[in-house]
Scaffold this motif. Sequence first.
Motif, mmCIF file in Angstrom:
data_model
loop_
_atom_site.group_PDB
_atom_site.id
_atom_site.type_symbol
_atom_site.label_atom_id
_atom_site.label_comp_id
_atom_site.label_asym_id
_atom_site.label_seq_id
_atom_site.Cartn_x
_atom_site.Cartn_y
_atom_site.Cartn_z
ATOM 1 N N ASN A 89 0.811 -1.228 0.000
ATOM 2 C CA ASN A 89 0.000 0.000 0.000
ATOM 3 C C ASN A 89 0.841 1.274 0.000
ATOM 4 N N ASP A 90 1.820 1.328 -0.929
ATOM 5 C CA ASP A 90 2.664 2.518 -1.094
ATOM 6 C C ASP A 90 3.482 2.857 0.145
ATOM 7 N N CYS A 91 3.779 1.851 0.954
ATOM 8 C CA CYS A 91 4.641 2.044 2.119
ATOM 9 C C CYS A 91 6.036 1.493 1.822
ATOM 10 N N TRP A 92 7.042 2.209 2.288
ATOM 11 C CA TRP A 92 8.427 1.793 2.095
ATOM 12 C C TRP A 92 9.174 1.861 3.412
ATOM 13 N N GLU A 93 10.108 0.930 3.611
ATOM 14 C CA GLU A 93 11.074 1.093 4.681
ATOM 15 C C GLU A 93 12.181 1.985 4.142
ATOM 16 N N CYS A 94 12.529 3.022 4.908
ATOM 17 C CA CYS A 94 13.466 4.033 4.427
ATOM 18 C C CYS A 94 14.516 4.368 5.476
ATOM 19 N N LEU A 95 15.635 4.836 4.976
ATOM 20 C CA LEU A 95 16.653 5.452 5.816
ATOM 21 C C LEU A 95 16.446 6.951 5.686
ATOM 22 N N VAL A 96 16.364 7.679 6.800
ATOM 23 C CA VAL A 96 16.086 9.115 6.741
ATOM 24 C C VAL A 96 17.156 9.909 7.486
ATOM 25 N N LEU A 115 5.250 14.589 -4.887
ATOM 26 C CA LEU A 115 5.251 13.395 -4.044
ATOM 27 C C LEU A 115 5.243 13.840 -2.582
ATOM 28 N N LYS A 116 4.408 13.184 -1.785
ATOM 29 C CA LYS A 116 4.365 13.475 -0.352
ATOM 30 C C LYS A 116 4.521 12.180 0.425
ATOM 31 N N GLY A 117 5.074 12.306 1.620
ATOM 32 C CA GLY A 117 5.255 11.128 2.451
ATOM 33 C C GLY A 117 4.933 11.420 3.897
ATOM 34 N N GLU A 118 4.384 10.419 4.584
ATOM 35 C CA GLU A 118 4.102 10.551 6.011
ATOM 36 C C GLU A 118 4.787 9.430 6.770
ATOM 37 N N ILE A 119 5.527 9.788 7.823
ATOM 38 C CA ILE A 119 6.182 8.785 8.664
ATOM 39 C C ILE A 119 5.103 8.040 9.448
ATOM 40 N N THR A 120 5.068 6.716 9.290
ATOM 41 C CA THR A 120 4.037 5.928 9.972
ATOM 42 C C THR A 120 4.584 5.050 11.091
ATOM 43 N N ASP A 121 5.912 4.805 11.084
ATOM 44 C CA ASP A 121 6.461 3.934 12.127
ATOM 45 C C ASP A 121 7.975 4.112 12.199
ATOM 46 N N VAL A 122 8.526 3.843 13.375
ATOM 47 C CA VAL A 122 9.979 3.783 13.561
ATOM 48 C C VAL A 122 10.363 2.314 13.669
ATOM 49 N N LEU A 123 11.280 1.881 12.802
ATOM 50 C CA LEU A 123 11.626 0.460 12.703
ATOM 51 C C LEU A 123 12.987 0.186 13.334
ATOM 52 N N ASP A 124 13.433 -1.060 13.199
ATOM 53 C CA ASP A 124 14.729 -1.454 13.743
ATOM 54 C C ASP A 124 15.846 -0.604 13.152
ATOM 55 N N HIS A 131 4.619 6.246 4.274
ATOM 56 C CA HIS A 131 3.515 6.057 3.330
ATOM 57 C C HIS A 131 3.537 7.210 2.338
ATOM 58 N N PHE A 132 3.638 6.890 1.037
ATOM 59 C CA PHE A 132 3.737 7.913 0.003
ATOM 60 C C PHE A 132 2.380 8.178 -0.648
ATOM 61 N N ILE A 133 2.162 9.447 -0.954
ATOM 62 C CA ILE A 133 0.916 9.900 -1.589
ATOM 63 C C ILE A 133 1.300 10.631 -2.871
ATOM 64 N N TYR A 134 0.630 10.305 -3.970
ATOM 65 C CA TYR A 134 0.990 10.891 -5.273
ATOM 66 C C TYR A 134 -0.141 10.655 -6.263
ATOM 67 N N ASP A 135 -0.094 11.354 -7.379
ATOM 68 C CA ASP A 135 -0.982 11.120 -8.510
ATOM 69 C C ASP A 135 -0.135 10.599 -9.661
ATOM 70 N N GLY A 136 -0.576 9.510 -10.274
ATOM 71 C CA GLY A 136 0.166 8.971 -11.402
ATOM 72 C C GLY A 136 0.851 7.660 -11.063
ATOM 73 N N ILE A 137 2.012 7.422 -11.673
ATOM 74 C CA ILE A 137 2.754 6.171 -11.517
ATOM 75 C C ILE A 137 3.996 6.442 -10.669
ATOM 76 N N PHE A 138 4.127 5.720 -9.573
ATOM 77 C CA PHE A 138 5.197 5.980 -8.610
ATOM 78 C C PHE A 138 6.572 5.905 -9.258
ATOM 79 N N GLU A 139 6.800 4.890 -10.095
ATOM 80 C CA GLU A 139 8.118 4.705 -10.704
ATOM 81 C C GLU A 139 8.490 5.890 -11.600
ATOM 82 N N GLU A 140 7.495 6.455 -12.296
ATOM 83 C CA GLU A 140 7.769 7.605 -13.162
ATOM 84 C C GLU A 140 8.108 8.839 -12.335
ATOM 85 N N ILE A 141 7.423 9.012 -11.220
ATOM 86 C CA ILE A 141 7.709 10.143 -10.333
ATOM 87 C C ILE A 141 9.095 9.974 -9.709
ATOM 88 N N LEU A 142 9.411 8.751 -9.327
ATOM 89 C CA LEU A 142 10.715 8.465 -8.734
ATOM 90 C C LEU A 142 11.830 8.733 -9.741
#
Length: 348
Positions: A89-96, A115-124, A131-142
Amino acid sequence: MDVKDFYYDLPQELIAQDPLEDRSSSRLMVLNKTTGAIQNKIFSDIIDYLNPGDCLVLNNTKVIPARLFGVKEETGAHVEVLLLKRKENDCWECLVRPGKKLRPGAKVIFGDGLLKGEITDVLDEGNREIHFIYDGIFEEILDQLGQMPLPPYITHELKDKNRYQTVYAKYDGSAAAPTAGLHFTKELLQKVKDKGVQIAEVTLHVGLGTFRPVKVENVLDHHMHSEYYQITQEAADLINQTKANGKRVISVGTTSTRTLESAADENGLVKAQSGWTQIFIYPGYQFKVIDCLITNFHLPESTLVMLVSALAGREHVLAAYEKAVEERYRFFSFGDAMFITDNEKINL
């Protein structure tokens, strides 16, 4: 087993900062894993060391432009995000960076809101789920907003994104390139096929854990990162048939090696499958599938130096690395290559 056993002294100026204009013109050190004998060649000479009926195994993962720069919505503070693993669901584990100020609920804007993103959790290990929010195709935006996630030891700007991709890259998902494959051109691969060498493709999406230093003294205490891999039935059949015919399986890169060794049973039979692997290969490991390895020169005290030492012997590998330093080889991702071969005769 002490991590210091895998140290070697590397002058900073030997770390390659830029790729060569011609991929296949890098140098090639040929190391006999049985005797430790060494030959100095050019990478295009690899064709002379491959025999009809051998199987060359390539990792066809594709590096995504996973480094994003944005601003924190509430304060306008600059934020750097590195995509590590795609979840649901458009969620990624990221290094920030900076991590401390990006707590759950914080929002980041990239590319003026493309592209917008909201921090949803702190992981190991301090990673974040976003969680990323966008219109269109994520790979093209990336592709539009992102930059190639070059390793920290490369400080030069990469002018051509394609130079951090293999010519056979197919499936998006890596945060780093399987760099042993960067030396191949389409023309060289065609020569390999024309010689009667089989080519099998597997997929392992490379994570940044591949650059993470071993921070424990005892190698056996190291926690290995996990990476997603996939082997098709076609690739498994080709590799198994090669073994059955008494020919060699030659892995291009440590990622292809980890994939094959993860997917093999105790008899060395490779099974078509997909999943996550945390396999850690170090001296004492008994290889089930691969016979030879094409690889780059790796960081001191890294898990990758341990892997090649498992195949060729720590003393042979460290002696070869010392020779490479002496001969001014280029090291790491954009550097020169090594072919760890079996006990066929090498004429010095």
